[in-house]
Design a protein around this motif. Structure first.
Motif, PDB file in Angstrom:
ATOM      1  N   GLY A   4      36.700  32.796  44.822  1.00 42.07           N
ATOM      2  CA  GLY A   4      35.590  33.435  44.567  1.00 42.07           C
ATOM      3  C   GLY A   4      34.716  32.481  43.542  1.00 42.07           C
ATOM      4  N   LEU A   5      33.666  33.030  43.166  1.00 41.20           N
ATOM      5  CA  LEU A   5      32.695  32.232  42.242  1.00 41.20           C
ATOM      6  C   LEU A   5      33.622  31.760  40.891  1.00 41.20           C
ATOM      7  N   LEU A   6      33.728  30.819  40.572  1.00 42.69           N
ATOM      8  CA  LEU A   6      34.153  30.105  39.277  1.00 42.69           C
ATOM      9  C   LEU A   6      35.692  30.230  39.433  1.00 42.69           C
ATOM     10  N   MET A   8      37.364  32.739  39.894  1.00 41.18           N
ATOM     11  CA  MET A   8      38.016  34.215  39.416  1.00 41.18           C
ATOM     12  C   MET A   8      38.233  35.122  40.631  1.00 41.18           C
ATOM     13  N   SER A  10      38.506  38.935  42.763  1.00 38.76           N
ATOM     14  CA  SER A  10      37.908  40.013  42.737  1.00 38.76           C
ATOM     15  C   SER A  10      38.462  41.333  41.359  1.00 38.76           C
ATOM     16  N   ARG A  11      39.469  41.024  41.120  1.00 39.81           N
ATOM     17  CA  ARG A  11      40.015  41.791  39.919  1.00 39.81           C
ATOM     18  C   ARG A  11      39.734  41.376  38.713  1.00 39.81           C
ATOM     19  N   ALA A  12      39.552  40.200  38.426  1.00 37.01           N
ATOM     20  CA  ALA A  12      38.914  39.656  37.207  1.00 37.01           C
ATOM     21  C   ALA A  12      37.588  39.819  37.087  1.00 37.01           C
ATOM     22  N   TRP A  13      36.595  39.805  38.161  1.00 36.32           N
ATOM     23  CA  TRP A  13      35.289  40.268  38.037  1.00 36.32           C
ATOM     24  C   TRP A  13      35.135  41.828  37.795  1.00 36.32           C
ATOM     25  N   ALA A  14      36.017  42.445  38.297  1.00 36.78           N
ATOM     26  CA  ALA A  14      36.056  43.918  38.056  1.00 36.78           C
ATOM     27  C   ALA A  14      36.201  44.405  36.585  1.00 36.78           C
ATOM     28  N   VAL A  16      35.496  42.086  34.147  1.00 37.65           N
ATOM     29  CA  VAL A  16      34.554  41.365  33.403  1.00 37.65           C
ATOM     30  C   VAL A  16      33.352  42.624  33.391  1.00 37.65           C
ATOM     31  N   PHE A  17      33.069  43.129  34.422  1.00 40.56           N
ATOM     32  CA  PHE A  17      31.856  44.177  34.672  1.00 40.56           C
ATOM     33  C   PHE A  17      32.172  45.518  34.016  1.00 40.56           C
TER      34      PHE A  17
END
Length: 129
Positions: A4-6, A8, A10-14, A16-17
């Motif tokens: 993914g971007l950078l 990370m 999808s769980r990490a992005w979840a 973060v948001f």
């Protein structure tokens, strides 16, 4: 892009948001609710500069203490019902009863209703609640 971007997932992005929403729920909902619940066990007044003392369940006992006073209408010496000028039955004053009978000490009228020829008065320790 497998990571993914950078780099990370999808769980990490979840996380973060979702973190700001979770933080908002914690700060504006959960913490005030817990603090309010803890204050119910004290005698803290709303705008008082004095610290409250721990009183345990005494506040709940006061709020939930209720009883019913059932009154028969007053009768004269011949056993006839006493009526007022409007023709309504006369009952003893609730205040006189609550001040003279120890089991009603500290109770005040919450509501009253008539049923089966009697006046029933619901008495509470804290009727304003």
């Amino acid at each position: 892009m497998a990571g993914g971007l950078l780099g990370m997932g999808s769980r990490a992005w979840a996380a973060v948001f979702g973190a700001p929403a979770a933080l908002g729920l914690l700060v504006f909902l959960i913490i005030p609710f817990v603090m309010a619940f803890m204050l119910t066990f004290t005698n803290q007044k709303l705008m008082s500069p004095n610290d409250g003392d721990f009183v345990g369940l005494r506040n709940y006992e006061r709020v939930l203490a209720m009883t019913v006073l059932s009154q028969a209408p007053e009768r004269d010496a011949e056993g006839e019902l006493v009526r007022d000028e409007a023709g309504d039955r006369v009952f003893s004053r609730v205040r006189d009863i609550t001040r003279t009978e120890p089991k009603y000490d500290g109770f005040r009228p919450l509501l009253s209703f008539e049923a089966f020829g009697r006046r029933n008065v619901v008495l509470a320790r804290d009727p304003a609640f």
